[in-house]
Motif scaffolding. Structure first.
Motif, PDB file in Angstrom:
ATOM      1  N   GLU A 472      13.126  12.846 -22.585  1.00 57.81           N
ATOM      2  CA  GLU A 472      12.610  13.811 -23.559  1.00 57.81           C
ATOM      3  C   GLU A 472      11.233  14.262 -23.089  1.00 57.81           C
ATOM      4  OE1 GLU A 472      12.902  12.662 -27.707  1.00 57.81           O
ATOM      5  OE2 GLU A 472      10.897  13.478 -28.080  1.00 57.81           O
ATOM      6  N   VAL A 473      10.977  15.556 -23.239  1.00 59.05           N
ATOM      7  CA  VAL A 473       9.649  16.066 -22.893  1.00 59.05           C
ATOM      8  C   VAL A 473       9.125  16.874 -24.071  1.00 59.05           C
ATOM      9  CG1 VAL A 473       8.316  17.556 -21.364  1.00 59.05           C
ATOM     10  CG2 VAL A 473      10.119  16.104 -20.411  1.00 59.05           C
ATOM     11  N   ARG A 474       7.879  16.599 -24.441  1.00 55.43           N
ATOM     12  CA  ARG A 474       7.251  17.320 -25.546  1.00 55.43           C
ATOM     13  C   ARG A 474       6.206  18.281 -24.989  1.00 55.43           C
ATOM     14  NH1 ARG A 474       6.611  11.690 -28.990  1.00 55.43           N
ATOM     15  NH2 ARG A 474       8.858  11.343 -29.218  1.00 55.43           N
ATOM     16  N   LEU A 475       6.398  19.544 -25.279  1.00 53.54           N
ATOM     17  CA  LEU A 475       5.468  20.567 -24.795  1.00 53.54           C
ATOM     18  C   LEU A 475       4.551  20.970 -25.935  1.00 53.54           C
ATOM     19  CD1 LEU A 475       8.023  22.879 -22.935  1.00 53.54           C
ATOM     20  CD2 LEU A 475       6.707  20.951 -21.995  1.00 53.54           C
ATOM     21  N   TYR A 476       3.292  21.145 -25.633  1.00 52.81           N
ATOM     22  CA  TYR A 476       2.320  21.454 -26.677  1.00 52.81           C
ATOM     23  C   TYR A 476       1.641  22.781 -26.415  1.00 52.81           C
ATOM     24  CZ  TYR A 476       3.037  16.547 -27.531  1.00 52.81           C
ATOM     25  OH  TYR A 476       3.616  15.343 -27.780  1.00 52.81           O
ATOM     26  N   ASP A 477       1.350  23.446 -27.517  1.00 53.98           N
ATOM     27  CA  ASP A 477       0.508  24.635 -27.456  1.00 53.98           C
ATOM     28  C   ASP A 477      -0.659  24.378 -28.419  1.00 53.98           C
ATOM     29  OD1 ASP A 477      -0.495  27.115 -26.965  1.00 53.98           O
ATOM     30  OD2 ASP A 477       1.259  28.223 -27.683  1.00 53.98           O
ATOM     31  N   HIS A 478      -1.622  25.293 -28.456  1.00 55.54           N
ATOM     32  CA  HIS A 478      -2.747  25.116 -29.379  1.00 55.54           C
ATOM     33  C   HIS A 478      -2.232  24.888 -30.797  1.00 55.54           C
ATOM     34  CE1 HIS A 478      -4.833  27.889 -26.316  1.00 55.54           C
ATOM     35  NE2 HIS A 478      -5.034  26.633 -26.005  1.00 55.54           N
ATOM     36  N   LEU A 479      -2.963  24.087 -31.541  1.00 53.36           N
ATOM     37  CA  LEU A 479      -2.568  23.788 -32.914  1.00 53.36           C
ATOM     38  C   LEU A 479      -2.787  25.002 -33.826  1.00 53.36           C
ATOM     39  CD1 LEU A 479      -1.455  21.556 -34.680  1.00 53.36           C
ATOM     40  CD2 LEU A 479      -3.738  20.571 -34.817  1.00 53.36           C
ATOM     41  N   PHE A 480      -3.674  25.908 -33.402  1.00 52.59           N
ATOM     42  CA  PHE A 480      -3.961  27.101 -34.210  1.00 52.59           C
ATOM     43  C   PHE A 480      -3.717  28.358 -33.388  1.00 52.59           C
ATOM     44  CE2 PHE A 480      -6.289  23.636 -36.071  1.00 52.59           C
ATOM     45  CZ  PHE A 480      -5.980  23.771 -37.418  1.00 52.59           C
ATOM     46  N   VAL A 481      -3.335  29.422 -34.100  1.00 53.51           N
ATOM     47  CA  VAL A 481      -3.012  30.658 -33.380  1.00 53.51           C
ATOM     48  C   VAL A 481      -4.253  31.496 -33.078  1.00 53.51           C
ATOM     49  CG1 VAL A 481      -0.631  30.863 -34.150  1.00 53.51           C
ATOM     50  CG2 VAL A 481      -2.462  31.774 -35.583  1.00 53.51           C
ATOM     51  N   LYS A 482      -5.337  31.246 -33.809  1.00 56.77           N
ATOM     52  CA  LYS A 482      -6.548  32.050 -33.567  1.00 56.77           C
ATOM     53  C   LYS A 482      -7.622  31.217 -32.889  1.00 56.77           C
ATOM     54  CE  LYS A 482      -6.179  35.504 -37.176  1.00 56.77           C
ATOM     55  NZ  LYS A 482      -6.746  35.879 -38.472  1.00 56.77           N
ATOM     56  N   PRO A 483      -8.415  31.850 -32.014  1.00 56.63           N
ATOM     57  CA  PRO A 483      -9.511  31.122 -31.363  1.00 56.63           C
ATOM     58  C   PRO A 483     -10.435  30.485 -32.396  1.00 56.63           C
ATOM     59  CG  PRO A 483      -9.277  33.300 -30.398  1.00 56.63           C
ATOM     60  CD  PRO A 483      -8.320  33.239 -31.559  1.00 56.63           C
ATOM     61  N   ASP A 484     -10.671  31.200 -33.506  1.00 52.46           N
ATOM     62  CA  ASP A 484     -11.449  30.610 -34.594  1.00 52.46           C
ATOM     63  C   ASP A 484     -10.513  30.324 -35.762  1.00 52.46           C
ATOM     64  OD1 ASP A 484     -13.068  29.870 -36.641  1.00 52.46           O
ATOM     65  OD2 ASP A 484     -14.107  31.796 -36.833  1.00 52.46           O
ATOM     66  N   PRO A 485     -10.100  29.071 -35.937  1.00 51.43           N
ATOM     67  CA  PRO A 485      -9.132  28.746 -36.992  1.00 51.43           C
ATOM     68  C   PRO A 485      -9.627  29.101 -38.391  1.00 51.43           C
ATOM     69  CG  PRO A 485      -9.360  26.917 -35.465  1.00 51.43           C
ATOM     70  CD  PRO A 485     -10.447  27.898 -35.131  1.00 51.43           C
ATOM     71  N   ASP A 486     -10.934  29.238 -38.555  1.00 48.86           N
ATOM     72  CA  ASP A 486     -11.473  29.570 -39.873  1.00 48.86           C
ATOM     73  C   ASP A 486     -11.485  31.071 -40.151  1.00 48.86           C
ATOM     74  OD1 ASP A 486     -12.009  26.983 -40.942  1.00 48.86           O
ATOM     75  OD2 ASP A 486     -13.684  26.807 -39.537  1.00 48.86           O
ATOM     76  N   ASP A 487     -11.013  31.843 -39.200  1.00 49.12           N
ATOM     77  CA  ASP A 487     -10.932  33.289 -39.379  1.00 49.12           C
ATOM     78  C   ASP A 487      -9.679  33.601 -40.207  1.00 49.12           C
ATOM     79  OD1 ASP A 487     -10.765  36.011 -39.160  1.00 49.12           O
ATOM     80  OD2 ASP A 487     -10.309  36.021 -37.007  1.00 49.12           O
ATOM     81  N   VAL A 488      -9.843  33.648 -41.538  1.00 48.80           N
ATOM     82  CA  VAL A 488      -8.705  33.853 -42.436  1.00 48.80           C
ATOM     83  C   VAL A 488      -9.037  34.889 -43.500  1.00 48.80           C
ATOM     84  CG1 VAL A 488      -7.569  31.608 -42.267  1.00 48.80           C
ATOM     85  CG2 VAL A 488      -9.534  31.874 -43.780  1.00 48.80           C
ATOM     86  N   GLU A 489      -7.990  35.405 -44.131  1.00 46.46           N
ATOM     87  CA  GLU A 489      -8.195  36.323 -45.254  1.00 46.46           C
ATOM     88  C   GLU A 489      -8.798  35.554 -46.421  1.00 46.46           C
ATOM     89  OE1 GLU A 489      -4.476  38.172 -46.342  1.00 46.46           O
ATOM     90  OE2 GLU A 489      -4.043  38.389 -44.204  1.00 46.46           O
ATOM     91  N   GLU A 490      -9.417  36.295 -47.318  1.00 45.29           N
ATOM     92  CA  GLU A 490     -10.038  35.642 -48.458  1.00 45.29           C
ATOM     93  C   GLU A 490      -8.999  34.865 -49.262  1.00 45.29           C
ATOM     94  OE1 GLU A 490     -13.225  38.174 -50.104  1.00 45.29           O
ATOM     95  OE2 GLU A 490     -12.788  37.059 -51.956  1.00 45.29           O
ATOM     96  N   GLY A 491      -9.394  33.723 -49.745  1.00 41.97           N
ATOM     97  CA  GLY A 491      -8.494  32.929 -50.577  1.00 41.97           C
ATOM     98  C   GLY A 491      -7.591  31.999 -49.794  1.00 41.97           C
TER      99      GLY A 491
END
Ligand code: ATP
Ligand code: MG
Length: 563
Positions: A472-491
């Protein structure tokens, strides 16, 4: 102890230390500490602080303490203490006999609190937590004096002893420093020094029902340990006047605090609160999930302590906050693993290849080089036979331009093996999917060299079907899709940016038989694919690998450019 490998200019903290050594400010001593709060696992940001503090001690022949700032019994656990010790050791640092706990200083801190009360510099306050906040004012509005601020010294001593003796319920009273409710620095507006908390502490048990606040503990702990340079992150710059005030009022040994910028990484959250949330809500499998920026996660992923130390050295130490590109960490990893990881062949998405003109039942043991970067690592044998697996991505029926790998009628080299030519394609009658290739080989090309100087444009990795181990092989990508995970819409919060494709599990990969019995933690380069590390979930029957980091895939780059 590890030393810095690269020659680079001094950072601003090293300049301060060297100045102090020149002027004999601390009688030639350099004594630092790494002061984690045991309320979570260490992450790569802590590694920066560890490398800095222990690194200075090593470089200037000084000492570095490991000190647990354990003032909050509610959030702290012995499990965290053990993991922190393990991680610091794994990173390659040694605190010798200087394992310290702020909780060892609780008696001393109590005595100092009494001393401040006697000097008229601290008072017991009966405001509720809400009222205390209200009275504190804001950045633009000064605070108001507590109605309890002018209690007599006798009454304060009496009430503080009552707090200590457990006479009052949690939260009903606090001990506060008497400084200045109108100070522009909010930290100076009569900060709380002690609170009442009926909680069991992981080390002092039920001895205490009042606990000192972090701000009343940290600076004094540094003082008790006779630290010379108290290095902390920038957000404590505003606390420095308060720490100075306590030490000056108590008239005790006074270290120098120096602030530096904390490490932030793209595609990564670093706050322990968020990391704990990811664990508790099951977004990851645990603190050591290989997608986590924790030291134990990075270790499980296959990172080496050397590469993390090298990374910390390269990012440097500065006075302003900035975000480091995660590709720098990946670069440091590749650089280190390239030298130390033995190369092997493994196929992630197998495609069956039958060599029609290879004698049935014949097996050859071919010589393969373990690491071209390091001839000392020797060679090994890999079995070759009539039925092989190659990577599905290495074959295209209609090869696009610049795709030089296997295609109908085309000849390629098998690494350490032979030249093969694709002569037929077998498809699934239902789905049309290619399920098998038929090839011929040229016996004169054994070892991958052609006797007539004939050129091929690609060299593929492969395994012998009958000999390969299914893994079995587990491949990983970044845990977040944006460079700044805190860059989100209000709320919304950073979890809206979780990458739904951060983990891909492949269950029918094949690796060469030399990997049988590979121990958890062993690291390899799978030729052309990247670096992989054996996961602790492995058993003797079945290996499980984590992909630490891919190699840069040249074809993926070309394809991206073509789009
Ligand atoms: P959090 O705010 O996420 O809980 P923390 O800073 O409170 O983290 P501590 O256990 O108090 O965590 O940190 C121990 C030491 O590590 C402190 O000296 C702190 O300055 C340092 N540190 C924590 N995070 C970073 C970071 N991202 N970069 C550099 N140093 C860090
Ligand atoms: Mg902290």
């Amino acid at each position: 102890m590890p030393t810095n490998r690269t020659k680079r200019p001094l950072n601003f903290i090293e300049e301060i230390v060297e100045d102090d050594l020149r002027t004999n400010k601390w009688e030639g001593r350099v004594h630092t500490r790494f002061p984690p709060e045991p309320n979570g696992y260490l992450h790569i940001g802590h590694a920066k602080s560890i490398c800095l503090n222990f690194g200075l001690a090593t470089k200037y022949n000084g000492l570095c303490n490991l000190r647990f700032d354990d003032t909050n019994p509610i959030k702290e656990e012995a499990e965290y203490v053990e993991s922190i010790k393990e991680d610091v050791r794994w990173l390659g640092f040694d605190w010798g006999d200087r394992l310290c706990y702020a909780s060892d200083y609780f008696d001393q801190l109590y005595e100092w609190a009494v001393r401040l009360i006697k000097a008229g510099k601290a008072y017991v306050c009966d405001l509720t937590p809400e009222e205390t906040r209200e009275y504190r004012g804001t950045l633009t509005r000064p605070g108001r004096d507590s109605p309890y601020r002018n209690r007599s010294i006798e009454e304060n001593l009496d009430l503080f002893e009552g707090m200590w003796a457990g006479q009052f319920p949690d939260g009903s009273r606090t001990l506060r420093a008497k400084i200045d409710m109108a100070a522009s620095n909010m930290n100076m507006r009569d900060p709380v020094m002690y609170r009442i908390l009926q909680a069991t502490h992981h080390r002092t048990g039920d001895k205490w029902c009042i606990y000192p606040m972090y701000d009343f503990t940290h600076g004094q702990s540094d003082s008790i340990e006779r630290i010379t340079h108290s290095i902390c992150t920038l957000e404590f710059e505003d606390h420095r006047p308060l720490y100075d005030w306590f030490l000056d009022e108590l008239n005790v040994y006074h270290p120098q605090q120096i602030e530096f910028a904390r490490l932030e990484l793209t595609y990564t959250v670093m706050s322990k609160r968020k990391l704990l949330e990811l664990v508790e809500e099951g977004h990851v499998s645990g603190w050591d999930d290989p997608r986590m920026p924790t030291i134990c996660g990075l270790r499980r992923r296959g990172c080496t302590p050397e590469s993390i130390r090298n990374f910390c050295d390269r990012i440097g130490v500065a006075k302003f906050n900035s975000t480091v590109d995660i590709t720098l960490l990946e670069h440091c990893l590749r650089e280190d693993l390239n030298k130390r990881a033995p190369r092997v062949m493994g196929v992630l998405r197998p495609l069956r290849v039958v060599i029609d003109n290879y004698p049935e039942g014949q097996v050859e043991e071919l010589d393969a080089v373990n690491n071209p970067e390091d001839p000392g690592m020797g060679t090994r044998k890999v079995p070759f036979s009539r039925v092989l697996y190659i990577e599905r991505d290495d074959f295209r029926e209609d090869p696009p331009k610049k795709f030089f790998r296997l295609a109908p009628g085309r000849e390629v080299r098998l690494r350490y093996g032979y030249f093969i030519t694709c002569v037929d394609v077998v498809r699934d009658s239902q789905t049309g999917e290619v399920v098998e290739l038929h090839c011929t080989y040229d016996p004169a090309t054994r070892g991958g060299d052609s006797p007539d100087g004939r050129k091929v444009k690609a060299t593929l990795h492969w395994v012998s079907a009958a000999h390969a181990l299914e893994t079995e092989v587990r491949l990983y990508d970044h845990l977040f899709v944006k460079p700044d995970p805190d860059d989100v819409e209000e709320g919304r919060d950073y979890k809206a940016n979780l990458n739904p494709n951060s983990l891909e599990i492949l269950t029918s990969c094949r690796v060469e038989p030399s990997l049988a019995g590979a121990a958890p933690g062993s690291r390899y380069q799978f030729e052309r694919l990247g670096y992989f590390c054996v996961d602790p979930d492995s058993s003797t029957e079945r290996l499980v690998f984590n992909r630490t980091v891919p190699l840069r895939d040249t074809w993926a780059k070309i394809e991206k450019e073509q789009k």
